[in-house]
Design an enzyme around this catalytic site. Sequence first.
Site, PDB file in Angstrom:
ATOM      1  N   ARG A  78       0.947  -1.030   0.124  1.00  0.00           N
ATOM      2  CA  ARG A  78      -0.247  -0.268  -0.013  1.00  0.00           C
ATOM      3  C   ARG A  78       0.644   1.312   0.228  1.00  0.00           C
ATOM      4  O   ARG A  78       2.091   1.551   0.786  1.00  0.00           O
ATOM      5  CB  ARG A  78      -1.386  -0.078   1.340  1.00  0.00           C
ATOM      6  CG  ARG A  78      -1.553  -1.183   0.956  1.00  0.00           C
ATOM      7  CD  ARG A  78      -3.188  -1.092   2.482  1.00  0.00           C
ATOM      8  NE  ARG A  78      -1.957  -1.355   3.594  1.00  0.00           N
ATOM      9  CZ  ARG A  78      -1.711  -0.448   4.374  1.00  0.00           C
ATOM     10  NH1 ARG A  78      -1.633   0.637   4.593  1.00  0.00           N
ATOM     11  NH2 ARG A  78      -1.501  -1.175   5.240  1.00  0.00           N
ATOM     12  N   TYR A 206      -2.082  -3.457  -6.713  1.00  0.00           N
ATOM     13  CA  TYR A 206      -2.030  -4.155  -5.474  1.00  0.00           C
ATOM     14  C   TYR A 206      -2.639  -4.602  -4.313  1.00  0.00           C
ATOM     15  O   TYR A 206      -3.266  -3.202  -3.680  1.00  0.00           O
ATOM     16  CB  TYR A 206      -0.268  -3.812  -5.086  1.00  0.00           C
ATOM     17  CG  TYR A 206       0.254  -5.140  -4.047  1.00  0.00           C
ATOM     18  CD1 TYR A 206       1.103  -6.414  -4.594  1.00  0.00           C
ATOM     19  CD2 TYR A 206      -0.033  -4.181  -2.682  1.00  0.00           C
ATOM     20  CE1 TYR A 206       0.803  -7.054  -3.454  1.00  0.00           C
ATOM     21  CE2 TYR A 206      -0.143  -5.459  -1.726  1.00  0.00           C
ATOM     22  CZ  TYR A 206       0.796  -6.221  -1.980  1.00  0.00           C
ATOM     23  OH  TYR A 206       1.017  -7.288  -0.903  1.00  0.00           O
ATOM     24  N   GLY A 207      -2.686  -5.564  -3.233  1.00  0.00           N
ATOM     25  CA  GLY A 207      -3.593  -5.033  -3.219  1.00  0.00           C
ATOM     26  C   GLY A 207      -4.057  -4.293  -1.766  1.00  0.00           C
ATOM     27  O   GLY A 207      -5.516  -3.693  -3.184  1.00  0.00           O
ATOM     28  N   LYS A 215      -9.095  -2.178   2.555  1.00  0.00           N
ATOM     29  CA  LYS A 215      -9.294  -1.308   3.182  1.00  0.00           C
ATOM     30  C   LYS A 215     -10.159   0.059   2.419  1.00  0.00           C
ATOM     31  O   LYS A 215     -10.953   0.868   3.760  1.00  0.00           O
ATOM     32  CB  LYS A 215      -7.773  -0.890   3.050  1.00  0.00           C
ATOM     33  CG  LYS A 215      -6.684  -1.876   3.169  1.00  0.00           C
ATOM     34  CD  LYS A 215      -7.119  -2.877   5.191  1.00  0.00           C
ATOM     35  CE  LYS A 215      -5.842  -3.606   4.689  1.00  0.00           C
ATOM     36  NZ  LYS A 215      -6.040  -4.756   6.119  1.00  0.00           N
ATOM     37  N   HIS A 235     -10.179  -2.692  12.242  1.00  0.00           N
ATOM     38  CA  HIS A 235      -8.708  -3.164  11.194  1.00  0.00           C
ATOM     39  C   HIS A 235      -8.677  -4.421  12.641  1.00  0.00           C
ATOM     40  O   HIS A 235      -7.554  -4.235  13.523  1.00  0.00           O
ATOM     41  CB  HIS A 235      -7.331  -2.425  11.086  1.00  0.00           C
ATOM     42  CG  HIS A 235      -6.607  -3.422  10.550  1.00  0.00           C
ATOM     43  ND1 HIS A 235      -5.188  -2.540  10.449  1.00  0.00           N
ATOM     44  CD2 HIS A 235      -7.278  -4.016   9.517  1.00  0.00           C
ATOM     45  CE1 HIS A 235      -4.644  -3.676   9.837  1.00  0.00           C
ATOM     46  NE2 HIS A 235      -5.713  -4.233   9.215  1.00  0.00           N
ATOM     47  N   SER A 257      -0.998  -3.843  10.267  1.00  0.00           N
ATOM     48  CA  SER A 257      -0.580  -4.787   9.167  1.00  0.00           C
ATOM     49  C   SER A 257       0.321  -5.645   9.376  1.00  0.00           C
ATOM     50  O   SER A 257       1.721  -4.498  10.340  1.00  0.00           O
ATOM     51  CB  SER A 257      -0.573  -4.330   8.187  1.00  0.00           C
ATOM     52  OG  SER A 257      -0.968  -3.137   7.461  1.00  0.00           O
ATOM     53  N   THR A 262      -3.549 -12.688  11.595  1.00  0.00           N
ATOM     54  CA  THR A 262      -3.852 -13.561  10.679  1.00  0.00           C
ATOM     55  C   THR A 262      -3.199 -14.829  11.443  1.00  0.00           C
ATOM     56  O   THR A 262      -4.079 -15.874  11.891  1.00  0.00           O
ATOM     57  CB  THR A 262      -3.340 -13.911   9.416  1.00  0.00           C
ATOM     58  OG1 THR A 262      -3.758 -12.453   8.736  1.00  0.00           O
ATOM     59  CG2 THR A 262      -3.856 -15.096   8.976  1.00  0.00           C
ATOM     60  N   ARG A 376       2.188 -12.112  -0.531  1.00  0.00           N
ATOM     61  CA  ARG A 376       0.272 -12.474   0.388  1.00  0.00           C
ATOM     62  C   ARG A 376      -0.442 -13.842  -0.642  1.00  0.00           C
ATOM     63  O   ARG A 376       0.010 -14.252  -1.673  1.00  0.00           O
ATOM     64  CB  ARG A 376      -0.566 -11.276  -0.392  1.00  0.00           C
ATOM     65  CG  ARG A 376       0.353  -9.941   0.400  1.00  0.00           C
ATOM     66  CD  ARG A 376      -0.359 -10.001   1.642  1.00  0.00           C
ATOM     67  NE  ARG A 376       0.121  -8.572   2.424  1.00  0.00           N
ATOM     68  CZ  ARG A 376      -0.539  -7.978   3.656  1.00  0.00           C
ATOM     69  NH1 ARG A 376      -1.318  -8.377   3.975  1.00  0.00           N
ATOM     70  NH2 ARG A 376       0.371  -7.131   4.512  1.00  0.00           N
ATOM     71  N   ARG A 407       3.912  -3.997  18.295  1.00  0.00           N
ATOM     72  CA  ARG A 407       5.002  -4.453  17.922  1.00  0.00           C
ATOM     73  C   ARG A 407       5.187  -3.373  18.582  1.00  0.00           C
ATOM     74  O   ARG A 407       6.257  -2.693  18.109  1.00  0.00           O
ATOM     75  CB  ARG A 407       4.829  -3.919  16.448  1.00  0.00           C
ATOM     76  CG  ARG A 407       6.660  -5.305  16.147  1.00  0.00           C
ATOM     77  CD  ARG A 407       6.317  -5.006  14.564  1.00  0.00           C
ATOM     78  NE  ARG A 407       5.768  -6.228  13.780  1.00  0.00           N
ATOM     79  CZ  ARG A 407       6.271  -7.818  14.155  1.00  0.00           C
ATOM     80  NH1 ARG A 407       7.623  -8.135  14.121  1.00  0.00           N
ATOM     81  NH2 ARG A 407       5.687  -7.948  12.989  1.00  0.00           N
TER      82      ARG A 407
HETATM   83  O1  SAT Z   1      -3.691  -3.392   2.513  1.00  0.00           O
HETATM   84  S1  SAT Z   1      -3.276  -4.671   2.248  1.00  0.00           S
HETATM   85  O2  SAT Z   1      -4.949  -5.585   2.262  1.00  0.00           O
HETATM   86  O3  SAT Z   1      -2.859  -5.351   1.484  1.00  0.00           O
HETATM   87  C1  SAT Z   1      -2.938  -5.761   3.684  1.00  0.00           C
HETATM   88  C2  SAT Z   1      -2.851  -5.119   4.376  1.00  0.00           C
HETATM   89  O4  SAT Z   1      -1.913  -3.935   4.747  1.00  0.00           O
HETATM   90  O5  SAT Z   1      -2.912  -5.225   6.233  1.00  0.00           O
HETATM   91 MN    MN Z   2      -4.907  -5.481   7.302  1.00  0.00          MN
END
Ligand code: SAT
Ligand code: MN
Length: 598
Positions: A78, A206-207, A215, A235, A257, A262, A376, A407
């Site tokens: 992102r 991308y993503g 998002k 989130h 992220s 996960t 990913r 973190r």
């Molecule tokens: O934003 S993404 O869907 O590419 C993944 C993330 O940052 O959680």
């Molecule tokens: Mn995320």
Amino acid sequence: MKSISMDEKQETNSFLTAWVKEVAQLCKPDQIYWCNGSEKEREELTQRAIEIGDLEELNPSKLPGCYLHRSVLNDVARTEELTFISTSQKEEAGPTNHWMSPQEAYLKLGSIFDGSMKGRTMYVIPFIMGPIHSPFSKVGVQITDSLYVVLNMRIMTRMGRVALNRLGNSKDFTRCLHGKADLDIKRRFICHFPEDNTIWSVGSGYGGNALLGKKCLALRIGSFLGKRENWLAEHMLIMGVENPQGEITYVAAAFPSQCGKTNLAMMVPPFSQKGYKIWTVGDDIAWLNIGPDGRLWAINPEAGFFGVLPGTSSKSNPNALKTIQKNTIFTNVLKKIDGTVWWEGLDGEPPLEGIDWRGQPWTPASGEKGAHPNSRFTAPATQCPSISPEWESPRGVPISAIIFGGRRAKLAPLVFQSLSWQHGVFLGASMASETTAAATGKVGVVRHDPMAMLPFCGYNMGDYFSHWLSMGKKMKNPPKIFHVNWFKTDDHGKFLWPGYGDNLRVVRWIVDRCQGIGKATRTPIGDIPTSDAIDITDLSLSQKTLQTLFEIDPQTWLEEIKELKQFFEKFENHFPEDLMDELKNLEGRLKDSSKFKV
Ligand code: SAT
Ligand code: MN
């Protein structure tokens, strides 16, 4: 212009057909394709994606239905600096969002979209975020010229005819326009128009930049709608914790992220935690509504997982490995010569050779990463061995605990509980975390990331904090709020807590607290477990390590508060007084910490 669909039924929603026509006039594709979501369509589009080089088929006997995609080199994460909230007033976007006026955004992006689909097909993807029959779900329609995006959206959302059926003749859908254009980072923008329920994203494939249900809709537009309609778009992972008596307690947890959402959501309890089981409801996003019982109920708006691969192994996440054995799209990993895939941190030795994420020949000696650090997988949620039987429940699951975490190498202890909902919102607002490869920019720098929503809140975060406070007041039985930090290190940078499956030990204390049985000691920052309250059998943690894990150094906290106050002040009069009071109260307690026996 030719419009094609494998569906017999012609689309009749006039709001939708008018919008598609308008977009086609702008982007000028050769043809328009309406997705219906059928299996036959998946096969045909996959074949097409292989022909044009968007996907490579992987070993069909070892990884059936699995494909590899390689992004262009500058399009692997992102791009927060190119992401904008386009409200009419800058103040509505707030100090933590980039803002572009709607006029400028439509003009600027419009000129990039203009003619950008010449020679291409424009795909129309109607989709639902949330279970098909849930009153909390929302319909979106994404237009895109990327087949990779179509095939990902197929996994990540309920798409096609089912979404059109739900939409009927309503104009209430999020208009999501996406185009690759020339994938030039200088012509890449992701703009959100919450007042128009519209998203325009151009120049990235991308993503989170391109799968607009995720998002962009489920968090940025979602949070804006949530404020208006009295719910929360967060989130957060959602999971059920089953105890040996078979009782299930649901918790939701917000981490930035790449901080293990996960892994936690799919956790397999270690041997010492026999009789416990984790049920996965979602791994990234939660939509939270107040139920008639005064509790908070969560649905997962997504239908699949878009998870990080590096570090995913049978130790960190065996259920993820099982989830991605079939029907999975791998993005930016290393391809082995047998047509299977590899990434740093997977079990066993690295392969002797392969083709890396850039498409170059690779050996361990090359000194380069085989997989991109933000590589990913996209896999259907139904393939996850721990998927909860309740994951598609229309009313969602009742949340007993909310966990915030970041973190942090130092400062925050392993776990502590807030003193109230308001103090819990303060904990969420004070979250800070070291940056990761999920977004472009420097990795490992501590930044404020309230509720892990810094890059995803679709309006002024000061108002977002007020919304959180007001949600608490509307609930008879609000969830209890906790803060965790799995990432505390010793002076040599080594993690103090084993993490992964052992995080269940901490989660068990959290569940115990919700049931009123977990033991705790009051400290200036909140309640921490008593020394016997967390089950540490078989862990061989020294007394000293345990002490460090729960250490609260008033001086360091007072430093943090100073800095935090500056962050809060950025929101000016949008920042709720009640949270400033929490900060002052915390400061008072820390200065008076001799009163606490820790
Ligand atoms: O934003 S993404 O869907 O590419 C993944 C993330 O940052 O959680
Ligand atoms: Mn995320």
